[in-house]
Write a protein that holds these residues in place. Structure first.
Motif: not given
Length: 834
Positions: A25-53
């Protein structure tokens, strides 16, 4: 430094694959461009601590890519086949503490690890053909060959770089950087990385000379090209053909507009001006101002679409502007025609719109929120929400320490009499150091937004929720307390009662809620709040050891206990347990002990007639532990039941704090766990029997402890078996505590065996090196079974839920259902299923 004559058990961490982190739960909000919209996969990718969700937009199911350090940058290739992440900082060049990981999205596997930046990396960008990766760390720019995994060229800048964009359709790979040095054009030559300063050609296009940098360029904040804006796949193929010896004279289909797009870039300056540039021959051949932001506002992100002839600007004030470029081609100023504008809740940190039309997409804000936006329809839908500051405290609202059941006729029982709407629903409250309070539903993958979110305006140090989850008592860093009635509580109660559709996000500020009362009760930060299960009272404990009981309805003081304020070290934690304590025998005296009155003992068996239900509090100081029976009534004395003094106190105040937790659903009921920086230098957990006032076992952890928590197993929680009554604690003539058996004969310390500890419970332990260990009380019993000295089996295994290398945990919690553990690491929460 271990306590003398206390048997010690070494805890060994054993990796537990079946109990790894299942949700973040949560994400690294301070990372510039830290949320990726992967349209072909239907995914959101974003860093949260030491993990990429990797989170599916359809069902919110998460896939986690683990790293050994905090993720500081993330980017996806144009074809959405690769993701690059940057982690770590502060190591030597080439060390594993700072590296770039390139992942294959389809297989979720690590393709390669790149090591070069000694002080971490904050910016990444793939080329249009996904053959090259540019990384920026500090003032160092590196270009990587992804076929070989080796750095091809390294460049230096004088000032920091905040944005990078590749240029497509160039025989020589080229990219542009924007930052303190202005606008720089980089070309990858066979033996080196060439750097050129780009300046606007016309004097009227330049800012005042005083505002320019030493390199001759105006400081820039963002840059965009066709490749950086999510260019069509034709760009990738055409760029690949050009750079691998294709026919440069033969243009592909739609080659005219592709060539125009390849020579176009957009740049924003600190002054708020946004320019459209035409590039050629390694210089700027033409420019036009397309927008001028108000004073004090700068562009943070730009995205351009050649087919739509539009530019979208994200600003530091949270605005999104869509500029239609066909309406304005003059270089003399004025700004383009702004087709649409949206205002979000914080500075724009991520901007990913549909590259063809630039009408809809995903936007991230510095406030820790991620939105789906539709510019033409003026639509905004929250997708994610996160803490912006470090989480300092977790509270389980379904457990006895989080929320008490309502008494009959309780007027604070919540809406519609929903006095137990939170019980067993996995509701967890989190408190951050910057004054945010959020209520999360941790047992559902569908709930990706907080049920309730409250901005308190100042640091909150503790919280207790009343039944119904619509009212809460807050304790603040300045020592005052307040009872808040949340606005829109109908929706809050409905969400808390079991809604799992992921919507219903309620965001509050102090201006939208009712403050029932606010009192300045303590002179130090309030570290713990506990609501009585039967009475309308709340217990508050502050850092200086002061305990107060406050009437919830009126806010009036019921009683005040100052017996703990004599200690010179700070109070770090206070936990409460409801137990059966024997009433004092007729004529029994209360013995004075250090300013406290110590309860006398009856001669009858514990839990029999003559016993009474009471609440026992365990107070963890820096250097000692005290267990007291709480005085909930006015003018009632507080009774000291037991105490323990650590062997030594360090000269300097350590960074970690003491912690304490009762062992629920276990017999004997008077067992608790205590850890302190003064106990084996902060590496041990002491099992303590406050019924006999004796330490029993010392659990030696494999590292320094940052936090601990206890809770029942799922079987114990489902059975609902309450802990048996505590044995009476009495004091002999010499003042030392001894145990009373049921016959009233004084006895020594009873050995802890597998028969002595009945039922089961969990101990969750977070270590300073990032490890999270889970230990069952039954494992401790088996390790010492059959040998009262504890020397037959000296090692006990603990399940390693999370390995070392991650950031230190600030708090951990075992759910009252016994089905999951929630850990706070930085600004994120991690949920582990048991």
């Amino acid at each position: 430094n271990a306590p003398a004559a206390v048997p010690a058990l070494a805890v060994r961490a054993v990796h537990s694959a079946e109990q790894s982190c299942g949700r973040v739960i949560g994400l690294n909000a301070a990372v510039p461009g830290g949320v990726l919209w992967l349209q072909r996969h239907g995914l959101l990718a974003y860093p949260a601590g030491s993990r990429l969700v990797l989170q599916h937009l359809a069902n919110h199911h998460q896939l986690l890519l683990d790293h050994h350090q905090t993720v500081t940058a993330v980017v996806a290739s144009t074809d959405e086949q690769l993701i690059a992440t940057a982690i770590g900082a502060g190591g030597a060049a080439g060390s594993s503490s700072s590296e770039i990981c390139v992942w294959d999205i389809a297989s979720r596997s690590l393709r390669c690890a790149l090591r070069q930046h000694p002080f971490g990396c904050h910016l990444l960008a793939f080329s249009a053909d996904s053959c090259w990766l540019a990384s920026v760390g500090g003032k160092e720019v590196v270009v990587w060959n992804l076929d070989t995994g080796a750095p091809t060229a390294i460049g230096k800048t004088k000032q920091s770089v905040c944005s990078l964009a590749w240029l497509p359709l160039h025989p020589v790979p080229q990219f542009i950087t924007a930052g303190g040095d202005g606008l720089l054009l980089w070309s990858l030559q066979p033996q080196y990385l060439e750097q050129r300063q780009l300046t606007l050609p016309a004097p009227e296009c330049m800012m005042a000379a005083a505002a320019t940098t030493a390199t001759g360029g105006e400081p820039c904040t963002a840059v965009a090209t066709a490749a950086s804006s999510g260019s069509p796949s034709a760009f990738a193929q055409a760029t690949r053909d050009w750079q691998r010896g294709g026919n440069h004279e033969q243009q592909p289909e739609d080659g005219v507009w592709m060539q125009q797009a390849a020579s176009t870039a957009f740049v924003s300056e600190e002054s708020g001006a946004v320019w459209q540039l035409t590039l050629g021959g390694g210089r700027v051949s033409g420019c036009a101002k397309v927008a001028q932001l108000p004073a004090g506002e700068a562009a943070t992100h730009l995205q351009w679409s050649q087919p739509a002839a539009a530019l979208v600007i994200g600003t530091s004030q949270g605005r999104m502007l869509r500029v239609h470029l066909a309406q304005h081609r003059s270089s003399s100023g004025g700004g383009g025609w702004q087709q649409r504008q949206l205002l979000l809740d914080g500075p724009i940190t991520t901007l990913q719109l549909d590259p063809q039309l630039l009408q809809e997409g995903v936007v991230g804000c510095g406030a820790g929120t991620v939105w789906y936006v539709h510019l033409l329809q003026q639509q905004m839908v929250p997708l994610l929400a996160a803490h912006t500051g470090r989480v300092t405290q977790l509270k389980d609202l379904s457990g006895p320490s989080g929320m008490a059941p309502a008494a009959p006729g309780d007027k604070h029982a919540g809406l519609g009499g929903a006095s137990s709407c939170c019980k067993g629903n996995g509701l967890v409250a989190s408190v951050t150091e910057d004054g945010w309070l959020a209520l999360w539903k941790t047992d559902s993958h569908q709930q990706v937004l907080p049920v309730v979110e409250l901005c308190c305006g100042q640091p909150v140090t503790s919280v207790a929720w009343l039944p119904g989850c619509t009212m809460c008592v807050l304790g603040y860093v300045d020592g005052h307390m307040a009872l808040l009635d949340l606005a829109g509580t109908d929706n809050a109660a409905a969400s808390a009662a079991g809604s799992s559709d992921g919507g219903g996000r309620l965001q509050h500020t102090l201006g939208t809620i009712r403050v029932c009362w606010s009192v300045a009760r303590h002179a130090a930060p309030v570290i713990s709040l506990v609501v009585h299960p039967d009475k309308q009272s709340v217990l508050a404990a502050s850092r200086d050891g002061l305990l107060t009981i406050t009437d919830v309805a009126s806010g009036q003081l019921v009683t005040c206990c100052q017996g703990l304020t004599d200690n010179l070290t700070p109070l770090h934690a206070l936990e409460v347990q409801q137990v059966q304590l024997p009433q004092p025998a007729t004529g029994a005296d209360n013995i004075s002990c250090g300013g406290w009155r110590v309860r006398g003992s009856s001669n009858g068996p514990s839990g029999a007639a003559g016993s009474t239900s009471s609440m026992v509090a365990a107070a963890a100081w820096l250097d000692c532990l005290m267990v007291v029976a709480l005085p909930w009534k006015a003018q009632g004395p507080a009774h000291l039941l037991a105490s323990y003094k650590c062997p030594e106190v360090p000269d300097e105040v350590p960074a970690v704090r003491s912690a304490v937790g009762f062992l629920p659903h276990a017999a004997p009921a008077q067992l608790l766990l205590f850890t302190s920086p003064c106990l084996c230098r902060g590496t041990a957990v002491l099992m303590f029997d406050y019924g006999t006032n004796q330490p029993l076992r010392l659990l030696q952890m494999p590292g320094k402890i940052s936090c601990i928590a206890t809770g029942p197993t799922a079987a114990s929680a489902d059975s609902g078996t309450a802990a048996p009554a505590s044995r009476a604690a009495t004091h002999g003539k010499d003042g030392h505590s001894v145990a009373k058996s049921s016959s009233g004969v004084e006895a020594g310390l009873e050995p802890v065996t597998d028969q002595a500890i009945q039922g089961d419970c969990w101990l969750a332990c977070g270590l300073c090196d990032g490890q999270l260990l889970l230990l069952a009380a039954s494992d401790v019993a088996e390790a010492v079974g059959g040998d009262s000295c504890g020397t037959k089996h000296s090692i006990v295994n603990a399940k390693q839920l999370c390995g070392s290398g991650s950031s230190c945990m600030s708090d951990v919690m075992v759910a009252a259902t016994g089905r999951h553990v929630v850990a706070a690491r930085g600004s994120s929460l991690e949920v582990y299923s048991l």
